[in-house]
Design an enzyme around this catalytic site. Structure first.
Site, PDB file in Angstrom:
ATOM      1  N   PRO A 139      26.138  28.812  -2.293  1.00 55.14           N
ATOM      2  CA  PRO A 139      27.041  28.711  -3.415  1.00 55.14           C
ATOM      3  C   PRO A 139      28.292  29.547  -3.231  1.00 55.14           C
ATOM      4  O   PRO A 139      28.240  30.675  -2.759  1.00 55.14           O
ATOM      5  CB  PRO A 139      26.209  29.265  -4.578  1.00 55.14           C
ATOM      6  N   GLU A 140      29.380  28.977  -3.643  1.00 54.33           N
ATOM      7  CA  GLU A 140      30.615  29.728  -3.771  1.00 54.33           C
ATOM      8  C   GLU A 140      30.760  30.104  -5.246  1.00 54.33           C
ATOM      9  O   GLU A 140      29.836  29.882  -6.030  1.00 54.33           O
ATOM     10  CB  GLU A 140      31.795  28.885  -3.268  1.00 54.33           C
TER      11      GLU A 140
END
Length: 280
Positions: free
Chosen positions: A2-3
């Site tokens: 995830p960013e």
DNA sequence: CGTACACCCTGGCCGC
DNA sequence: TGCGGCCAGGGTGTAC
């Protein structure tokens, strides 16, 4: 995995289940993820009430009534799942990778699953979070006021880095990863190999606004689901359908009147996707 | 000092 | 169908 937008989506999913609720038990199934857990991890969080969930860059921050904050990074494949009373864990995760299980006083369980184990957790005093080794030195939030073309101009001066590597550097701007850097550079019409310090202030202005826009739009869409990412409630993000360049090697550029195709190059060991015609 | 690269780990996908 | 090779959203430590 995830960013920033994915971590933000996880935060908004976990908050209604965790905030104001006591951690009645915690269990870790292996002594370490990427790093060792802090000493007495389970003991220190058991019995604590969860105050508020926050996010800094790609870090999920869980404030506790013990004046400690649980800091969690999801690495590439980390996933939090909410298990309602009597419900089963998601069928698409391998229980062998259920590394941390939190039991809550409202009978829900929170399971942290992470096949690649690039994620990690830490505990830090809530009143001195910025001194934590993972959080110290992070640059401005892309949606915050301190992220500006003036800041970029300042920090990029004297560096001999291409703009792709610069935007991935969490000390320059905190929370961007490979996907959103590729997308932002395309929207700003900047070639990923451009020497960062040579970009004009006017183009930096454009870059700041495209970074803000792509991150904000991705948060609205619930993040991007590529392989195994899902929000804590199991919902899938859908921003991946709006990628203009990421993962689109050899496919047509989406800009009107452009007949070029998207190219892939490798920079600092990671793929960069861009349009050779539109990005200069 | 800044920059480049190897590395941590598993799993999915592709081509043979 | 099986297997090897390649790829993946991240961050750190080490070597130049």
């Amino acid at each position: 995995m995830p960013e920033l937008p994915e971590v933000e989506t996880v935060r908004t999913g976990l908050a209604p289940v965790m905030e104001g609720v006591k951690i009645s038990a915690a269990k870790i199934n292996r002594p370490n993820l990427r790093f060792a857990f802090p000493p007495d991890f389970c003991q220190r969080i058991t019995g604590a009430n969860v105050l508020r969930l926050h996010r800094r860059a790609k870090y999920l921050l869980i404030g506790l009534s013990t004046d400690e904050t649980l800091i969690a990074h999801l690495g590439m494949s980390g996933r939090f799942s909410i298990i309602a009373p009597g419900a089963e864990p998601p069928a698409d995760t391998n229980p062998a990778h259920d590394h941390v299980i939190f039991s809550l006083s409202n009978q829900h369980r929170i399971i942290y699953n992470d096949p690649r184990r690039f994620g990690f957790m830490d505990l830090a005093p809530s009143h001195a979070l910025e001194a934590n080794r993972f959080l110290a030195g992070l640059g401005p939030e892309p949606l915050g006021n301190h992220f500006s073309s003036q800041w970029l101009k300042e920090i990029l001066a004297g560096k001999s880095q291409n703009i792709k590597a610069a935007l991935l550097d969490q000390r320059i701007v905190a929370g961007l990863g490979n996907i959103y850097v590729c997308e932002a550079l395309f929207r700003a019409a900047i070639h990923p190999k451009t020497l960062a310090k040579r970009i004009s202030e006017q183009r930096l202005d454009k870059l700041v606004s495209t970074v803000r826009d792509v991150i904000a739009k991705a948060i609205e869409a619930g993040g991007s689901t590529l392989r195994d990412y899902a929000a804590a409630d199991g919902a899938l993000g859908y921003f991946q359908h709006r990628f203009a360049v990421y993962g689109r090697e050899n496919q047509p550029c989406l800009n009107e009147n452009c007949t070029s195709t998207i190219k892939r190059i490798v920079q600092s060991g990671r793929s960069s996707f861009y349009c050779p015609h539109c990005q200069k």
